[in-house]
Design an enzyme around this catalytic site. Structure first.
Site, mmCIF file in Angstrom:
data_model
loop_
_atom_site.group_PDB
_atom_site.id
_atom_site.type_symbol
_atom_site.label_atom_id
_atom_site.label_comp_id
_atom_site.label_asym_id
_atom_site.label_seq_id
_atom_site.Cartn_x
_atom_site.Cartn_y
_atom_site.Cartn_z
ATOM 1 N N ASP A 281 -6.171 1.160 7.723
ATOM 2 C CA ASP A 281 -5.926 2.531 7.278
ATOM 3 C C ASP A 281 -6.387 2.632 5.820
ATOM 4 O O ASP A 281 -6.695 1.627 5.160
ATOM 5 C CB ASP A 281 -4.453 2.929 7.458
ATOM 6 C CG ASP A 281 -4.281 4.451 7.517
ATOM 7 O OD1 ASP A 281 -5.214 5.181 7.113
ATOM 8 O OD2 ASP A 281 -3.207 4.921 7.952
HETATM 9 C C1 NOJ Z 1 -4.559 8.010 6.484
HETATM 10 C C2 NOJ Z 1 -3.782 8.254 7.747
HETATM 11 O O1 NOJ Z 1 -2.662 7.405 7.793
HETATM 12 C C3 NOJ Z 1 -4.608 8.052 9.012
HETATM 13 O O2 NOJ Z 1 -3.857 8.489 10.108
HETATM 14 C C4 NOJ Z 1 -5.903 8.784 8.922
HETATM 15 O O3 NOJ Z 1 -6.649 8.594 10.105
HETATM 16 C C5 NOJ Z 1 -6.672 8.278 7.714
HETATM 17 N N1 NOJ Z 1 -5.885 8.528 6.506
HETATM 18 C C6 NOJ Z 1 -8.046 8.927 7.586
HETATM 19 O O4 NOJ Z 1 -7.950 10.248 7.263
#
Ligand code: NOJ
Length: 762
Positions: A281
């Site tokens: 993430d």
């Molecule tokens: C952080 C989030 O936790 C995740 O769900 C998301 O896909 C990513 N950012 C990318 O935007």
């Protein structure tokens, strides 16, 4: 042969010699990737592991240079062909011409926004959810998106967590079924089709169980609970063919998921046989330092790649640290190659080696206007949105409303086209979204009368407003009405005085149910409660239309309202869908995929709690039984609950035998009758309880459901089939077993009011 392999391992074989080797045919995936890998320099390999976020602040020129130099594998957040083509052109100028991929968070729609995931789950309608996956993929792929960071299948049993809105609720079985259809919908016939996008199941794992519902917090959980309740939805998405997995930001029993070799290697790759790509993430590798498991960036990068994180989302550590780690022998060539192979494999599966411009298309076909109305799939959005609405109360048949009525429409969310799309609304535009006000206007169509007054702000709490507005883009800001609250309420009361019925649209703004939006309270904010109170005092029939991304504790509101419709955040066509239900053009059929507690203090409150030694018995004195003494026990609305304008009865549950022999099947038959004069849909839900086992098992667990449309007065017999696999669970030794003994079978139209029979597993 041996010496050339050795040479390869030592990097001694010259590029020219390798290039001279004929490339294997593209159809042979493994050979093709191996050959490509053999041609790549170490820097090019590391480049493939970098996933970069494209933001307005990011200089496009610089990105293109990096891509052309082979230092970026993919990007996310850019999402039109004119934006992405120059980047793909840059990749085609790179030495090995390895295509880029372009990712985006297409979670509940791309341009057409469907209900938030919690709303989709409320439909219990797998065809509708397949439509959402397919339509989202078609729109995203037409935007040149190759990959989406969805579905989000984290089980959420603590509604304080703002990301409850992004998942499919509290139940393992329902979420698993949805994970499957969503993945299939997104990926279509094959991920390599021009109108498919690769599904990345997230957030692996257990993100929904963060302690206290506070985002990014730790998760501490027993292994049986993980295996039985929290892990199956990820597995279901993977088994349905999801191309990748996004790794959670939380730690699991002390080890951050991003550095968790057990999670990524032993469980995901070894036990589950996962063959796709893993993506960290946002910034998660660097966060290993603050998790307190890495001293510095170097150690963080080392832990992540060794744990099995292939791609690093938006941090620079793989680029900065892997060269040194490889040189020092702390990360092996094999570890690097394994990660690169997965990234190349994902690009292969997305069809990008065959055609890097598969979804970008030709420049002459670029759209004039990516926001064109003609791109939207409104009919599908309206149909799915209607199916996602849950009727919670309807005293004295307050609903449906007459179209000749004078309706006072009030509340801060009544005319809120931005909010109605919910969080993670991809490229949905508020100017395309139908607010409740607009939807009601269409429906009344000049016959009845609509009187509108805002009545209250979402909240008047400045600290909360500051928090929510900090992250909101300029045009998303919650702006307080300049008028004093009393003046706004007065205006609403004037409208109410002239109306036959009051419809109040209340709840949360979209930012209140979002990432990093955890709450300590599940209340509707005070400003809105004051409005509800004043409206109640008018004596006019009061319909509450709830807009929110988590269960709210609406015990008090339930007493004030004559009818309550839970609408979540229902998307582009939300206003029309809500009007369809309010005026009876659609008969509501949604059922809650998550329990509504009476108060925040009851959390965690979920239907499939394990059996305990001193359960409270409703109606009996409760000393020394498990309960809170200040309020009635049990939920306000149970899992699986939802009303209809029709009424249904369920009767005659019978089992085909009093025992089940392993390897055989058992049928449960039940009769459902529509006892009303309206056609309507309901969801028959089948639950199983393993009465006595080697561990305390849940008091019930969903194992099947059928959504059925019954004509007025129609009776239908439904059949559910059970087999040994439905009775299995992971025991204390993590063996998946079905233990002999008694099982109760319960069937109901919600999880609480059920018919019960039992059988024995021999
Ligand atoms: C952080 C989030 O936790 C995740 O769900 C998301 O896909 C990513 N950012 C990318 O935007």
């Amino acid at each position: 042969m041996k010496s050339s392999l050795l040479g390869l391992a030592l990097g001694l074989v010259s590029q020219a010699a390798l290039a001279a080797t004929a490339a294997p045919p593209l159809q042979d995936k493994q050979a093709f990737i191996d050959h490509l890998l053999g041609q790549m320099s170490q820097a090019e390999k590391i480049g493939q592991l970098r996933l970069i976020s494209i933001s307005p602040e990011m200089p496009a020129e610089k990105i293109r240079e990096e891509i052309a130099a082979g230092r970026i594998g993919g990007t996310f957040n850019s999402r039109t062909a004119p934006e992405n083509r120059p980047m793909q052109d840059a990749a085609m100028r790179s030495r090995l011409k390895i295509p880029m991929f372009f990712a985006y968070d297409t979670v509940h729609g791309e341009r057409t926004i469907f209900p938030i995931s919690l709303g989709l789950a409320s439909s219990w309608d797998m065809d509708a959810i397949t439509t959402v996956g397919r339509t989202s993929a078609i729109e995203a792929a037409a935007d040149s998106v190759d990959m989406t960071f969805a579905p989000m299948v984290d089980i959420a049993r603590d509604p304080r967590w703002g990301r409850t809105s992004e998942g499919f609720g509290e139940d393992t079985y329902l979420t698993s079924r949805i994970a499957e259809v969503m993945v299939r919908g997104l990926q279509g016939k094959s991920g390599a089709e021009h109108d498919s996008v690769m599904a990345i199941v997230k957030h692996f794992a257990l993100y929904g169980a963060v302690e206290g519902g506070r985002d990014y917090n730790v998760v501490d959980m027993s292994l049986p609970k993980m295996y039985n309740d929290y892990l199956p939805p990820y597995r279901a998405g993977i088994d349905a063919g999801a191309g990748g997995v996004m790794v959670a930001l939380n730690s699991i029993n002390g080890v951050p998921a991003t550095a968790n070799t057990w999670l990524m290697n032993d469980l995901l790759r070894q036990q589950w046989g996962f063959k796709g790509v893993t993506i960290s993430d946002h910034g998660a590798i660097k966060e290993l330092i603050r998790h307190g498991v890495a001293r510095d960036g170097r150690e963080a990068a080392k832990l992540a790649i060794k744990a099995g994180i292939d791609m690093s989302m938006n941090d620079s550590l793989y680029g900065e640290e892997l060269p040194g780690l490889l040189k020092a022998g702390e990360v092996s060539q094999a570890e690097l190659d394994r990660a690169v192979r997965e990234v190349l494999g994902a690009k292969y599966d997305m069809g990008l080696f065959k055609d890097p411009y598969l979804r970008i298309g030709k420049a002459e076909d670029d759209l004039q206007d990516y926001y064109a109305e003609t791109r939207l799939h409104r009919a599908a959005a309206r149909d799915v949105a209607r199916r996602s609405l849950v009727l919670l109360e309807n005293r004295d048949d307050t609903l449906p409303l007459r179209k000749s009525a004078t309706v006072a429409l009030v509340g801060p969310l009544a005319d809120a086209p931005l909010d109605i799309m919910g969080s993670w609304a991809a490229d949905g535009r508020p100017e395309h979204a139908v607010s409740v006000r607009e939807g009601l206007e269409h429906a009344l169509d000049g016959k009845g009368k609509l009187l509108y007054a805002k009545g209250a702000d979402v909240t008047r709490d400045n600290a909360i407003l500051d928090y929510l507005n900090f992250f909101n883009a300029k045009d998303d800001k919650i702006v307080l009405d300049p008028r004093p609250p009393a003046v706004m309420i007065d205006e609403a009361l004037k409208a109410a005085a002239q109306a036959d019925v009051v419809v109040a649209v209340v709840g949360e703004s979209k930012g209140m149910s979002h990432e990093s939006a955890s709450r300590t309270s599940l209340d509707i904010p005070a400003s809105q409660k004051a409005l509800i109170k004043a409206l109640k005092d008018t004596g006019k029939p009061l319909v509450l239309v709830l807009m929110n991304g988590r269960p709210l504790s609406i015990t008090w509101e339930r007493e004030q309202a004559d009818a309550i419709l839970e609408t979540w955040f229902s998307g582009t066509e939300g206003g029309n869908a809500i009007a369809d239900v309010l005026f009876g053009d659609y008969n509501p059929s949604g059922k809650l995929p998550i329990t509504f507690p009476r108060s925040v203090g009851q959390i965690p409150m979920y239907y499939n709690r394990p059996s305990i030694g001193r359960p409270a018995t409703p109606g009996e004195p409760g000393n020394y039984t498990s309960q809170y003494f200040e309020e009635p026990n049990g939920p306000l609305y149970p899992f699986g609950y939802g009303l209809s304008y029709s009424s249904f009865t369920l009767s005659d549950l019978t089992l085909s035998a009093d025992h089940l022999q392993r390897g055989q099947r058992l049928q449960a038959k039940v009769t459902v009758k529509n006892t009303s004069e309206r056609d309507g849909e309901t969801v028959a839900q089948l639950y199983v309880q393993d009465v006595t086992a080697s561990m305390s098992r849940p008091v019930k667990e969903l194992k099947g459901f059928q959504k059925v449309l019954l004509k007025a007065g129609e009776t239908r017999e439904l059949t559910f089939t059970l087999s040994e696999s439905d009775l299995k669970f992971f025991n204390a030794q993590l063996q998946q077993v079905a233990e002999p003994g008694q099982f109760n079978v319960q069937v109901g139209l919600d999880s609480q009011n059920v018919q019960q029979q039992h059988f024995e597993l021999r």
